[in-house]
Scaffold this active site. Structure first.
Site, short mmCIF file in Angstrom:
data_model
loop_
_atom_site.label_atom_id
_atom_site.label_comp_id
_atom_site.label_asym_id
_atom_site.label_seq_id
_atom_site.Cartn_x
_atom_site.Cartn_y
_atom_site.Cartn_z
N PHE A 554 0.83 -1.21 0.00
CA PHE A 554 0.00 0.00 0.00
C PHE A 554 0.86 1.26 0.00
O PHE A 554 0.33 2.35 0.00
CB PHE A 554 -0.91 -0.02 1.25
CG PHE A 554 -1.68 -1.31 1.37
CD1 PHE A 554 -2.87 -1.48 0.70
CD2 PHE A 554 -1.17 -2.38 2.11
CE1 PHE A 554 -3.57 -2.67 0.77
CE2 PHE A 554 -1.86 -3.58 2.19
CZ PHE A 554 -3.07 -3.73 1.52
N HIS A 555 2.19 1.09 0.01
CA HIS A 555 3.06 2.25 0.24
C HIS A 555 4.18 2.35 -0.80
O HIS A 555 5.36 2.34 -0.44
CB HIS A 555 3.68 2.16 1.65
CG HIS A 555 2.69 2.00 2.75
ND1 HIS A 555 2.98 1.41 3.97
CD2 HIS A 555 1.38 2.38 2.85
CE1 HIS A 555 1.91 1.42 4.75
NE2 HIS A 555 0.92 2.00 4.08
N PRO A 556 3.86 2.46 -2.09
CA PRO A 556 4.95 2.57 -3.07
C PRO A 556 5.67 3.91 -2.94
O PRO A 556 5.03 4.95 -2.76
CB PRO A 556 4.21 2.47 -4.42
CG PRO A 556 2.82 2.96 -4.13
CD PRO A 556 2.53 2.53 -2.71
#
Ligand SMILES: Cc1cc2nc3c(=O)[nH]c(=O)nc-3n(C[C@H](O)[C@H](O)[C@H](O)COP(=O)(O)OP(=O)(O)OC[C@H]3O[C@@H](n4cnc5c(N)ncnc54)[C@H](O)[C@@H]3O)c2cc1C
Ligand code: SF4
Length: 616
Positions: A554-556
């Site tokens: 969820f955190h690119p």
């Protein structure tokens, strides 16, 4: 009967046999087809082809269509087809879709009921939003910001408050609280995410990578968990990337300002829910560090729907703070406009060109262009603008990959009664980069993680209210790359070290669940889906192959990272894109590495620091 419907009926009846209490396959297949209409064009043929392959296999091996086989034969057939890991992975994809639809349908009444139970914590914010259809074809501003998410909103607020005229151009549309309170959960899922929620990274394992799209960007759908950037990460960014802004003393006031604006506070115990309480109890029994998470959700009522847009306007996404503050200072938002190109002349930014939904174009002239389209969209945008020549643009993608586990408890847990992401266990955060967070999904939308098919799966779904669910993210090395010019194509090859970290994260979560009193743990490890003791857990973890885990992220970050070495960093330490003047980047792309914690506060503080530099 049309091929698509027949194939999907067969799939639904095999996964959730009506004879065992599953839903009517005719109705469920219709709902799946309806949901597929809201998905990108390529999804429907892929799903129908997969289901048709199963049906054909049934015709060849058992001489009857899947749906007309007795339930036990259907199950035996699926068992045979999924004996290989490839077959099992293919069925998992189809299963995820069918269970998402079935679960969301089953709980739609409850979701909408709990969304409407109490009035919104606050009204929609005053935003100056104009859909692109009503926006003039040409206009002029001092600065144009591409993307209205965490980084874009913060930059727009800073520049507008400094007296610049600012336009924010956003591909998605505005979603008000009335829409979120009154629409079906599946519709919210399909409209709030890019490509209907189907985005992902190719690799072994493939990674599910949802990305928000709308006025407010991914903060519309995020879980609201807030962390200040860890001191050790800031020191690395300063010392190894040469990013002076990240010096802990320099960065602290930016973090403070974001923290204040987001009204961050610990999750109150009275709304947390039993899912979070069990995580805290398990950690306490082990003597491990844990605490309620800190979140930007003043007035949260614990309805567990953050991931499909908060129906109470309690989660304080940037559409409720930074964007209205930018608009109050004169900024204007143009929605439903996809920026196609950053315009330049003689090596200087002159504005942007965007496309309306009808294909016509909008030009906004500006001397300052702030790119904040997110870590996956910024590299393709820069490439199609002729600004993508830096060798490292699109590389160095870190995802902060995550795995999930569930523990079965004798008493009901009802993980979706409470805050979606509520408690954290950080005992192994510094030492192993593993951060555990008690996380549920919106009601019914998490059943795709349950193991098995047929009678076993129906029984699992019926007993899902006895499961507590945890997720764990691991701080990863940059191992991915965003390719593409028209569209982002993401590749991510989990490193051996991070694969082991993910597997260890399952051990950590399993131990917390057993310590909290779970009778069994659903590990998510193919071949060892269910363990009933710590010894079995250890065996499963020791045997696990990370390449077959179900991984989501969820955190690119990191695809246009900022730093001092012109060879390695496409963006300089002030946030300016190298090779052109007047273009800055203020989204997750500029983070030099994985921040090792949920990143929204880090992104916003860095956007604030960069835009304060532009304004001055
Ligand atoms: C399900 C989920 C849960 C999460 N939970 C948390 C959490 O609890 N805590 C946390 O810290 N982080 C969380 N995150 C991550 C966090 O929300 C993101 O890291 C952050 O929002 C990224 O900020 P950004 O500015 O880089 O991009 P975004 O916020 O994604 O904003 C980018 C915007 O640009 C727009 N855009 C893209 N291309 C174009 C174009 N060509 N033209 C015009 N507009 C364009 C997009 O539509 C989007 O609105 C979560 C993410 C997800 C998906
Ligand atoms: S749990 Fe999430 S969706 Fe529900 S009120 Fe709280 S912030 Fe909003």
């Amino acid at each position: 009967m049309p091929v698509a419907q027949r194939a999907l009926r067969g799939l639904c009846s095999a996964l959730l046999p009506p004879e065992a209490g599953g839903p009517d396959p005719g109705e469920l297949s219709q709902e799946v087809l309806r949901f597929l209409e809201s998905q990108p064009r390529y999804v429907r043929p892929a799903v129908v082809a997969g289901a048709a392959c199963l049906d054909t296999a049934s015709a060849l091996l058992a001489r009857r269509r899947l749906e007309s086989l007795p339930p036990a034969t259907r199950e035996a057939l699926l068992r045979r087809l999924t004996a290989s890991q490839v077959g099992s992975a293919a069925l998992d994809g189809l299963k995820a879709l069918v269970l998402l639809v079935a679960g969301a349908e089953r709980f739609a009444g409850e979701s909408i009921g709990s969304a409407r139970r109490s009035p919104p914590a606050r009204p929609d914010a005053e935003l100056d939003v104009t859909p692109s259809a009503a926006w003039p074809s040409t206009s002029r501003f001092d600065a144009v910001v591409v993307g209205s998410g965490a980084g874009g909103a913060m930059a727009a607020r800073t520049l507008a408050r400094a007296g610049m005229s600012v336009a924010i151009v956003e591909e998605g549309r505005r979603h008000g609280v009335d829409e979120l309170r009154n629409s079906h959960p599946l519709q919210r899922f399909a409209t709030l995410y890019r490509d209907g929620g189907t985005t992902g990274a190719l690799g072994r394992p493939p990674v599910v990578l949802p990305i928000g799209r709308g006025v407010g960007g991914t903060t519309l759908v995020n879980s609201g968990t807030c962390f200040r950037t860890p001191q050790a990460v800031l020191e690395r960014w300063r010392d190894e990337a040469g990013l002076g802004l990240a010096d802990p003393d320099t960065f602290a006031p930016y973090l403070d300002e974001v923290w204040r604006m987001l009204q961050v506070a610990p999750v109150p115990l009275d709304v947390m829910g039993r899912n979070g309480m069990l995580a805290l109890a398990g950690a306490e029994a082990l003597g491990w560090r844990s605490a309620p998470l800190e979140r930007n959700a003043p007035g949260c009522g614990g309805c567990c729907q953050c991931a499909i847009g908060c129906p109470r306007n309690a989660k304080f996404g940037v559409h409720l703070n930074a964007l209205p503050e930018a608009c109050a200072a004169g900024a204007k938002i143009v929605s439903e406009a996809r920026v196609e190109r950053v315009l330049t002349e003689g090596g200087r930014a002159t504005g942007i060109e965007a496309r309306r939904n009808d294909g016509s174009s909008v030009t906004i002239r500006a001397e300052h262009v702030i790119v904040a389209a997110g870590a996956s969209e910024t590299p393709p945008l820069l490439r199609r603008s002729g600004l993508g020549s830096h060798h490292h643009l699109g590389r160095n993608l870190a995802l902060h990959p995550a795995v999930g586990t569930a523990g079965r408890f004798e008493e009901p847990v009802v993980a979706w009664h409470g805050v979606l992401q509520s408690a954290g266990v950080d005992e192994f955060h510094q030492s192993h980069g593993i951060l555990v967070e008690a996380t549920s999904t919106p009601p019914g939308m998490g059943s795709m993680v349950l193991p098995g098919f047929g009678r076993e799966l129906v029984a699992e779904i019926d007993a899902a209210d006895h499961l507590a669910t945890l997720g764990a993210m691991v701080a990863d090395l940059p191992a991915g790359r965003v390719h593409g010019t028209r569209r982002a194509l993401i590749r991510y090859d989990l490193t051996r070290r991070d694969g082991r970290r993910l597997v260890e994260a399952i051990r950590v979560m399993g131990r917390v669940l057993f310590a909290a009193g779970a009778s069994e743990v659903l590990t998510g490890i193919p071949g060892s889906a269910r363990v009933r003791s710590s010894d079995e857990l250890d065996e499963a973890v020791d045997r696990a192959d990370p390449r077959w885990l179900h991984v989501a992220a969820f955190h690119p970050v990191g695809t246009a990272r900022a730093g001092s070495d012109p060879e390695r960093f496409p963006v300089d330490p002030t946030g300016a894109l190298r090779g052109v003047s007047g273009v800055w980047v203020t989204d997750a792309s500029v983070l030099p590495t994985c921040p090792e914690v949920n990143p929204q506060v880090s992104i916003m503080a860095l956007a604030l620091a960069i835009s304060a530099g532009i304004a001055s």
